[in-house]
Design an enzyme around this catalytic site. Sequence first.
Site, PDB file in Angstrom:
ATOM      1  N   HIS A  82     -69.403   9.488 -30.711  1.00 42.41           N
ATOM      2  CA  HIS A  82     -68.021   9.582 -31.010  1.00 42.41           C
ATOM      3  C   HIS A  82     -67.088   8.352 -30.996  1.00 42.41           C
ATOM      4  O   HIS A  82     -67.246   7.538 -30.023  1.00 42.41           O
ATOM      5  CB  HIS A  82     -67.336  10.549 -29.913  1.00 42.41           C
ATOM      6  CG  HIS A  82     -65.970  10.912 -30.344  1.00 42.41           C
ATOM      7  ND1 HIS A  82     -65.471  11.833 -31.157  1.00 42.41           N
ATOM      8  CD2 HIS A  82     -64.879  10.184 -29.838  1.00 42.41           C
ATOM      9  CE1 HIS A  82     -64.197  11.823 -30.983  1.00 42.41           C
ATOM     10  NE2 HIS A  82     -63.665  10.895 -30.242  1.00 42.41           N
ATOM     11  N   ASP A 161     -58.840  24.148 -27.188  1.00 43.44           N
ATOM     12  CA  ASP A 161     -58.395  22.792 -28.027  1.00 43.44           C
ATOM     13  C   ASP A 161     -57.938  22.704 -29.081  1.00 43.44           C
ATOM     14  O   ASP A 161     -57.205  22.083 -29.304  1.00 43.44           O
ATOM     15  CB  ASP A 161     -59.832  21.961 -27.711  1.00 43.44           C
ATOM     16  CG  ASP A 161     -59.502  20.757 -28.592  1.00 43.44           C
ATOM     17  OD1 ASP A 161     -58.840  19.884 -27.919  1.00 43.44           O
ATOM     18  OD2 ASP A 161     -60.228  20.424 -29.395  1.00 43.44           O
ATOM     19  N   ARG A 168     -50.210  19.612 -29.770  1.00 46.85           N
ATOM     20  CA  ARG A 168     -49.908  18.129 -29.252  1.00 46.85           C
ATOM     21  C   ARG A 168     -49.494  17.312 -30.437  1.00 46.85           C
ATOM     22  O   ARG A 168     -48.485  16.584 -29.981  1.00 46.85           O
ATOM     23  CB  ARG A 168     -50.901  17.438 -28.552  1.00 46.85           C
ATOM     24  CG  ARG A 168     -50.975  18.387 -27.079  1.00 46.85           C
ATOM     25  CD  ARG A 168     -52.463  18.042 -26.626  1.00 46.85           C
ATOM     26  NE  ARG A 168     -52.810  16.405 -26.283  1.00 46.85           N
ATOM     27  CZ  ARG A 168     -53.893  16.106 -26.421  1.00 46.85           C
ATOM     28  NH1 ARG A 168     -55.078  16.789 -27.039  1.00 46.85           N
ATOM     29  NH2 ARG A 168     -54.296  14.641 -26.577  1.00 46.85           N
ATOM     30  N   SER A 183     -60.075  17.012 -24.180  1.00 49.29           N
ATOM     31  CA  SER A 183     -60.056  17.628 -25.770  1.00 49.29           C
ATOM     32  C   SER A 183     -61.098  17.069 -26.504  1.00 49.29           C
ATOM     33  O   SER A 183     -62.066  17.729 -26.963  1.00 49.29           O
ATOM     34  CB  SER A 183     -58.668  16.997 -26.462  1.00 49.29           C
ATOM     35  OG  SER A 183     -58.761  17.244 -27.795  1.00 49.29           O
ATOM     36  N   LYS A 187     -65.174  19.755 -26.950  1.00 53.63           N
ATOM     37  CA  LYS A 187     -65.800  19.766 -28.138  1.00 53.63           C
ATOM     38  C   LYS A 187     -67.316  19.109 -28.094  1.00 53.63           C
ATOM     39  O   LYS A 187     -67.961  19.721 -28.571  1.00 53.63           O
ATOM     40  CB  LYS A 187     -65.217  19.090 -29.476  1.00 53.63           C
ATOM     41  CG  LYS A 187     -63.817  19.903 -29.623  1.00 53.63           C
ATOM     42  CD  LYS A 187     -62.983  19.188 -30.575  1.00 53.63           C
ATOM     43  CE  LYS A 187     -62.180  17.864 -30.140  1.00 53.63           C
ATOM     44  NZ  LYS A 187     -60.703  17.882 -30.664  1.00 53.63           N
TER      45      LYS A 187
END
Length: 443
Positions: A82, A161, A168, A183, A187
Amino acid sequence: MLALRLIERKRDGGHIEPGEWRALAYAYAAGHVPDYQMASFLMACFLRGLDRSETHALTDAMLRSGDTLELGYLNRPRIDKHSTGGVGDKVSIVLAPLIASLGVAVPMMSGRGLGHTGGTLDKLESIPGFDTNMALYEARKLLETLNCALFGQTEEIAPADRKMYALRDATGTVESIPLIAASIMSKKLAEGLTGLVLDVKRGSGAFLPDLERGLELANTMIALGADQKCPVVALVTAMDRPLGRACGNALEVEESIAALKGEGPADLMDVTYALGAEMLLLADVTKDRAEARAMMEAQIASGKAAEHFQRIIEAQGGNPSVVDDPAILPQSKEVELFVAARRGFISRVEPRTIGRGIAALGGGRTKMEDKLDLSVGFVITARPGDWVEQGEPIATIFARDRSGVESGRATLRAAVTIADEAELPLPLVSHRVTSAGVEVLAR
Ligand code: URA
């Protein structure tokens, strides 16, 4: 009543218990808490912060608000990467097929571009027919057969989320480290991983430009992974200039395909190999970093990595001939060179300006509903530190019309600085962070 009590307690600096996080997340995902109350609660979290146990409880609550991939039956390591996002960051498109071709399952759930940063899903969708929308059972099938699924957050994954992140985004509460970490990790943990590699960007084009904040985010996510028995390793990489040369959706896919064929720019390859080596080490494919790099280089040199990408594209409905013929990607109407206005050293290529410039050309979003022109963007061949002569081509603008070309010129004039002295850019890969601490790799 529950939401109001929790808003008031958080507003006053109190502590929220795990069961309360769970109740609130479930109730919000199910539509029983209105957006105005959740927005107020999130602002209280933003201003008051979350302690370690609250961050863990929120992550767990969001993770459990939906389904998970449950991939244990594959009996293979399952590793994802990520990135906190940047400009020209197409590493996922190179890394996913490359690591999958080495026998590691890569369930790569990605996002769309927003603001100045691009998104892997938009880039992939520039491949004609490529479909990133799939249900979890379809992702599982792809992982069984090809070790790889390139998809977006489904309805089933962490629905609390999904709603909270969108809220947000609209209420000025994104830039909170515990909220970001919870968050992202909710995931990632839903992918059923045996390990996760984080690419934490730093520099002016990064989501969190400061090194200290990046390290805090990395450490928070590493701790959240450890809570759920998922080892996480983070590398801090430079985003004070775009990564690689191509910036823009289809242009980045073309550069990714070149990278998979052994023709990628050096900085893109270095970041890809550094992150890929961490993935292979976490997967226990090898215990040696140099060997990991040699394995990846061999996959690329033999053509196996590019061939694997071709199979993934075909399995996800895309036209696999794009690997041999990138000209089938969307092509912009106007293509024009941009030349150096003076002689000197390239001292800066400002990524945030480039990212906003892509959005101005129609290739990026200012809000989630925006439709993109996937063909537009820039290929910037000059790198910080390069010497250039006046009139020498340093970039190419890809635009849909003449006014786009003009806007592209203005972007490049603002983003590229040529000076008498070279300025040192940030080291490409500067820190490695694990649960054991921070290792400085380069200063
Ligand atoms: N990306 C996410 O998925 N969540 C955040 O909060 C920030 C970035």
